[in-house]
Every structure is written in structure tokens, then in C-alpha cells.
Write a protein that holds these residues in place. Sequence first.
Motif, PDB file in Angstrom:
ATOM      1  N   ALA A   1       0.831  -1.209   0.000  1.00 22.09           N
ATOM      2  CA  ALA A   1       0.000   0.000   0.000  1.00 22.09           C
ATOM      3  C   ALA A   1       0.865   1.259   0.000  1.00 22.09           C
ATOM      4  O   ALA A   1       0.552   2.247  -0.693  1.00 22.09           O
ATOM      5  N   LEU A   2       1.960   1.256   0.782  1.00 17.42           N
ATOM      6  CA  LEU A   2       2.862   2.410   0.767  1.00 17.42           C
ATOM      7  C   LEU A   2       3.474   2.610  -0.615  1.00 17.42           C
ATOM      8  O   LEU A   2       3.631   3.758  -1.079  1.00 17.42           O
TER       9      LEU A   2
ATOM     10  N   LEU B   1       4.103   5.499  -5.563  1.00 18.56           N
ATOM     11  CA  LEU B   1       4.122   5.400  -7.031  1.00 18.56           C
ATOM     12  C   LEU B   1       2.824   5.902  -7.658  1.00 18.56           C
ATOM     13  O   LEU B   1       2.692   5.873  -8.893  1.00 18.56           O
ATOM     14  N   GLN B   2       1.868   6.294  -6.813  1.00 19.58           N
ATOM     15  CA  GLN B   2       0.590   6.845  -7.267  1.00 19.58           C
ATOM     16  C   GLN B   2      -0.164   5.845  -8.150  1.00 19.58           C
ATOM     17  O   GLN B   2      -0.640   6.155  -9.239  1.00 19.58           O
TER      18      GLN B   2
ATOM     19  N   SER C   1       2.448  11.813   4.951  1.00 25.33           N
ATOM     20  CA  SER C   1       2.337  11.554   3.507  1.00 25.33           C
ATOM     21  C   SER C   1       2.599  12.801   2.662  1.00 25.33           C
ATOM     22  O   SER C   1       3.068  12.690   1.519  1.00 25.33           O
ATOM     23  N   ARG C   2       2.362  14.003   3.193  1.00 27.43           N
ATOM     24  CA  ARG C   2       2.545  15.205   2.370  1.00 27.43           C
ATOM     25  C   ARG C   2       4.007  15.459   2.030  1.00 27.43           C
ATOM     26  O   ARG C   2       4.305  16.186   1.068  1.00 27.43           O
ATOM     27  N   PHE C   3       4.918  14.860   2.814  1.00 20.87           N
ATOM     28  CA  PHE C   3       6.341  15.013   2.511  1.00 20.87           C
ATOM     29  C   PHE C   3       6.815  14.012   1.466  1.00 20.87           C
ATOM     30  O   PHE C   3       7.906  14.160   0.909  1.00 20.87           O
ATOM     31  N   LEU C   4       5.990  12.966   1.205  1.00 23.81           N
ATOM     32  CA  LEU C   4       6.424  11.904   0.293  1.00 23.81           C
ATOM     33  C   LEU C   4       5.532  11.762  -0.928  1.00 23.81           C
ATOM     34  O   LEU C   4       5.961  11.193  -1.943  1.00 23.81           O
ATOM     35  N   VAL C   5       4.300  12.256  -0.818  1.00 25.88           N
ATOM     36  CA  VAL C   5       3.327  12.060  -1.892  1.00 25.88           C
ATOM     37  C   VAL C   5       2.859  13.431  -2.393  1.00 25.88           C
ATOM     38  O   VAL C   5       2.750  14.389  -1.616  1.00 25.88           O
TER      39      VAL C   5
END
Length: 713
Positions: free
Chosen positions: A36-37, A42-43, A119-123
Motif C-alpha cells: 500500500a505504501l 508510485l501513485q 504523507s505530504r512530505f512523500l506524496v
Amino acid sequence: MQDNGDVDLQDQRRRRRYRAFAIAVGCLMLLLGMSALAGWLLQIKVIISLVPGFPSMAFNTALCFVFSGLGLTASTLAARRFRVGATVLAGLAAAIAVARLVEIVTVGRTFHNVDVLISRFLVSPDFIAQIGGGMGPNTALVFLIANLSLLLSLHAERKSQVVQELTSYVVITLGMIALASYVTDAEQGYRWGPYAAMALHTAVGIVMFGSGLLARSWWMQPANRAQIPLWIPAAVCFTGLLVDLYTPLGVANGILYVPLVLTALWFGNRNAPLFFAFACTVLLMLGFFAVRHDETAFWQEIANRTITAATLWLIAILVFYFMRNNHNLETERVRFGALVRGTPDAVIVIDEGGTIRSFNPAAESMFGYSPQETIGRNIKMLMPEPYHSEHDGYLAHYRKTGEERIIGTTRMVSGRRRNGIVFPIDVSISAVATDDAKIFVGIVRDISERARQEERMKTTLAQLEAYTAELERSNHDLDEFAYIASHDLKEPLRGLHNHSRFLLEDYEDKLDVDGVRRLNRLVRLSQRMEKLVNDLLYFSRLGRQQLAVKRTDIGLIVKDVVATMELLLEERHAKVIIDGKLPDVVCDAPRLTEVFRNLITNAIKYNDKPAPLVSIGYLERFVGEDGTIARNVFFVRDNGKGIPQEFHEDIFRIFKRLEKSQDSDDGTGAGLTFVRKIIARHNGDIWLESEVGAGTTFYFTLGKKREGHNAAA
């Protein structure tokens, strides 16, 4: 009876399976969370939601799966670093869940700050906005209670296993409810209120998480292990919920949940039926709220579910008490088995026909047979004649009349070992009535050593009787000797003495000086010989005469002795003092008077000082020069010549004199021998400490010897 080694081996194998299952579940959760991560990073939407239009797994949910999976796996490893790691990982997952629940309660459903915090730092923000949603309250609740139970089990293992087992049932139930809701398209099951929903693969992961916790609980507490696979109650729960959702008024679900409660019979934990009843009640409630109800059937279904829940709890309570009774019986059986196996006495169980049914290890050692060789055979094989032939007749008589000849008593009989040796035994037999028959429990004790000891005792008693007879004969001879010595031996001594005196009186003027001197010498020697004979007779009587003991004031005894010696004290310018108060003791007063008279007389006669001084006293505790300790000690101390160390024992020998005193003709050298004998008759001890030129101190006790010393008789 199954061997303990086989039981332990089976238990170890079962525990290994539970541990392996928990590790496998942890790895699957880790794989699910990592997948899931990866979908978020990878969107890839299909990984996050599986099916278009279905709720997606939140970023923090995937992170919690990673932490929880690693924590579950690490908690099954023994090293301390793994336990610390499991604590940290489970704590992180619980912290994320707590933060999300607090946010839902305080802020509301439109805010997802906790979900986007990391998640905002990675996605990409656009992808986050496109996916939307977040961790649902049901998902957060599952991660919170599951990880808290894991933390509790890591730090309070003995008290937390039941909590973890109950938590695992709740987690599995919540996950299956969500799965059932997806199958039945009942959104209420996976979405609680207007908040974010639980994703489909999240529900699968939660069911796995609960299964892993349950397996870990059984691994940590093997005595409460389940005897059926975990998927059976899980399948019953899932099927029951499906039928509940599609059955009018929920009638059929009560029938399906009854087997679920009954599956608790295969679990080692006697609380399992209550856990299952709780899970079924939760399923009943969720099944009711997961579907819409028309107004006419609403109250009917409530009544139906209430009756169903009450019935399930009634069955669960009955199963609980049944399992508790079985557990108590099994505990008593194990305890009795351990007692029978561990007792040093042989325990043999037979039936009414005399057939051996049980043969414990002590019986194996005693008779030389293994259980396989005896069980199923007649007890007569362990008996020699005449017991071998009489036993069947006794059993037949008992079955016919019920008369108990040896039951309830202990008898001394004989047994026969495998090698044919007959040996004595004590047998105690008890009758135990069962539902359909009666069995007899025999407790057998090998008394071969006791028999040998009794035989040795008989021999010893015979020898003792012979010694007693010999002693009586010896005492009789001694009495005869005393009679001869006191009459026959003393008579010629008196004749020698008298005739010598007559010669001196009648012929002294006719004898020269040398003849007179020799006759005087003969008179003195005959007098001394008579004294020696008298002392020897007195010494022989000291050991045989009974003591006339009574409580006596020792101070009065000493004063009486000093009063009778007044003339000697004046002649020698001697003085006797009492140092302190002398106590009352239980003793033979005349004998103790003789002790003090001899000690005081010797202290004065063998004294080279112009003013002899004798001190008499008492010590409650005495510590000698050699370190010996004594209590309640009397002493007689003088300031005389002293006695060299090498003569400390010689002075107590009869007729042994180290030197002649000025009044040597008055004594025979037996005084100290009498003193020691009298004190020994009082069960006491006498010893001395002396310094040459400074004086001597005699110490003695009455009724108690020195530590590590024995008084010579």
C-alpha cells in the motif's frame, strides 16, 4: 496413560506451529502495508483501493500495518533487542491510532491532518486530494486495542494472555463484519457514520492481525491452546453474519451461532465459551444495525435477537461450567498421577477379578516387572505361596458376601520378585467404588530392611540380655569381694596390728632400738592397709548406690565443711572464703559435702604458703584457657604450689599421690578419685587450671558437662 515425554513433544510441536503462524501473519501484514505504501509513493490507485469506487487504504493505515506486522513478528523472538523493538513498533502504531481517534472526536470528519502529516512530505498533494478519505474510526480502534494488548503481553505475560485472546476475537469480528458488509453491500459494516470507511484489503489485513494475535496468545499459553484450527470458528462467524444479513428477522443466525459457542469445547481455555458468546452478541448487534428495517418488524427483530443472545449466553455459561468441571477433574487426575508416579511406595490397582489395571514406577522397581508385563494379568503373579493359592478364594468370598477381611487394614505378607526372590511387604488395600464396578488400590511397601533391622535388634537384645546377666554376675562377685574384703581381709590386718601393739607393750624393754622401730613401722603399715581397703570398698560402692537427691543450699554445705575443719585451719593458719553467693542445686548433699571436704583439705595440705587461702565461688558462664565453654560452674581456688600440666590427669587416679604432705599418713591418695566419681554420678564434669608456684583452681559442674568434653567416671 500417555507418556509425559510424548505429551511434552506434542505440546512443543503445537507451540511451534502457533509461533510459525504468528510470524507468517506478521510477514503478510508487513507485505500488505509495504504494498500500500508503494501504491501511494508510485501513485497507483489500484493498489490503494483494489476496486474502482471502493474506499482506499490510508497512508497511515499502511504505515500501521508495517509497524504492527514487524511488532507481531519481533514479539515472538526471544532476544531482548527484539522485545524492545516490538515494544517501540507497537507503541508507534498505537500512537498513530490514538492521534487519529482524538482528531475524529475533537475536530470532526472533514479534517485529516493526522493522515497527511507524513504523507505530504512523500506524496504529491494533488494525488492526496484525488484519493481523499483517511483512516476510519473502526480501523483506528482496531490498531489501538490490538497493539495495546500486544504491549501488555510483552510486559505482563502471565496476566495478559486472556486479554490478548479476547482482543483477538474482537479484532477478527470487526474485520469479518467489514468483509461481510462488502459482500452484502451494507455500508454500515465497514463505514461507521459519516467518517472514512475501512478499505477492503484493510479488512482482510485486520482479520489476519486478529488471527496472528490469537495464535501468539496460544503460543504463549500452551495450556489454553485450541484443539481445532482457527479457521473453523472464523468461518462460522463469517457464515453466521452473512445468513443474519439475508434472513428475515435474523431467525437463522441464532442456530448458526450455537455451534460457534460449542466449538469452545475444543479449546483449552475454559473462558473460551464466554469469549465466543461475546463475539456472537457483537455480531448480532452489528447484523441488526447493518440493514434497514421496516417499522412493523423492528420490535419483533429486537425481541428475537434478545432471546437469541440470552440463549447463546445460557449455552456459553453451561459450557463454561462443564469445561471448568472437566478442568478440575483433569487437574486432580494429573495431580493423582504425579503423586502415584512420584511416591516411593508401590501403588497397584486391580479390579474385582484380581486383574492388574495400574502399576506405578515404584512397583516396577520393587517387583522387577514393567507395566506391559503386569497390566491385564492376575495379581497372583506377584505372590508366593500360600498367598498365591488363597487370593482367588478371598476375592470370590468378597464378591459373594461383601465381607472385608483385609480392606482398610495394613498387613505384613510376602511378595515375589520377577527373579523369584520372596521378600516381606506391608500391604494396605482400599476399595474404590465407580459407576459400574469396584476397584482396589493397594499400597505396597518393601520392609526387607525393617525386617533385617528387627532381626539385628533381636540379636542385639539377646546379646544385651547376656551382657546384663554377666553384669549381674559381676556385681554379685563384686559384692562377695566387698564382703570378703570387709571381713576376711580386714581381720588378719587387725590381728597384725594388735599383735604388734602387744609386742611393743609387753616386750619393748627387751627389744633393741631397731626392733622397736620395726614394730612401730608394722603398726603404721597395717593401719594404712586398712585405710586403703576401706577406700577401695567405698569407691566400689559409689558407682552402685543410688543418689539421695534433693534441692540443697550449697552455701550451707560449705559452711558445715569449714566448721568441721576448724582445728586444721587453726594449725595451718589457713582461711576459707566464699566468693559471692552460692546457688541452690538438686544434688546428693552428703556426697557433695565430701567433694568440698576433699578439695578444701587438699588445698590446705599441699600448700607451701605461710597463710593458705582457699576461695570457693560460682560462675554462670565459664570460658577456659583452651576455649572450652561451660555454664553453672563451681570452683575451689587456692594459692598453693600449683600442679604441673602433665599431672592434671594423674591426680584423679586412685591411690596416686604426687607428693607426701605433712599429714601424709592421714590419707591414701583416693580423695580426688572419689570427687570425680561423685561428680560423674551427678552427670557433671571436673577439671582444673593451675600455675606452678601461684596456685590451682578446681572447676566442676553438676548436671551438665563442658562443651566437647566428657567426664571420666
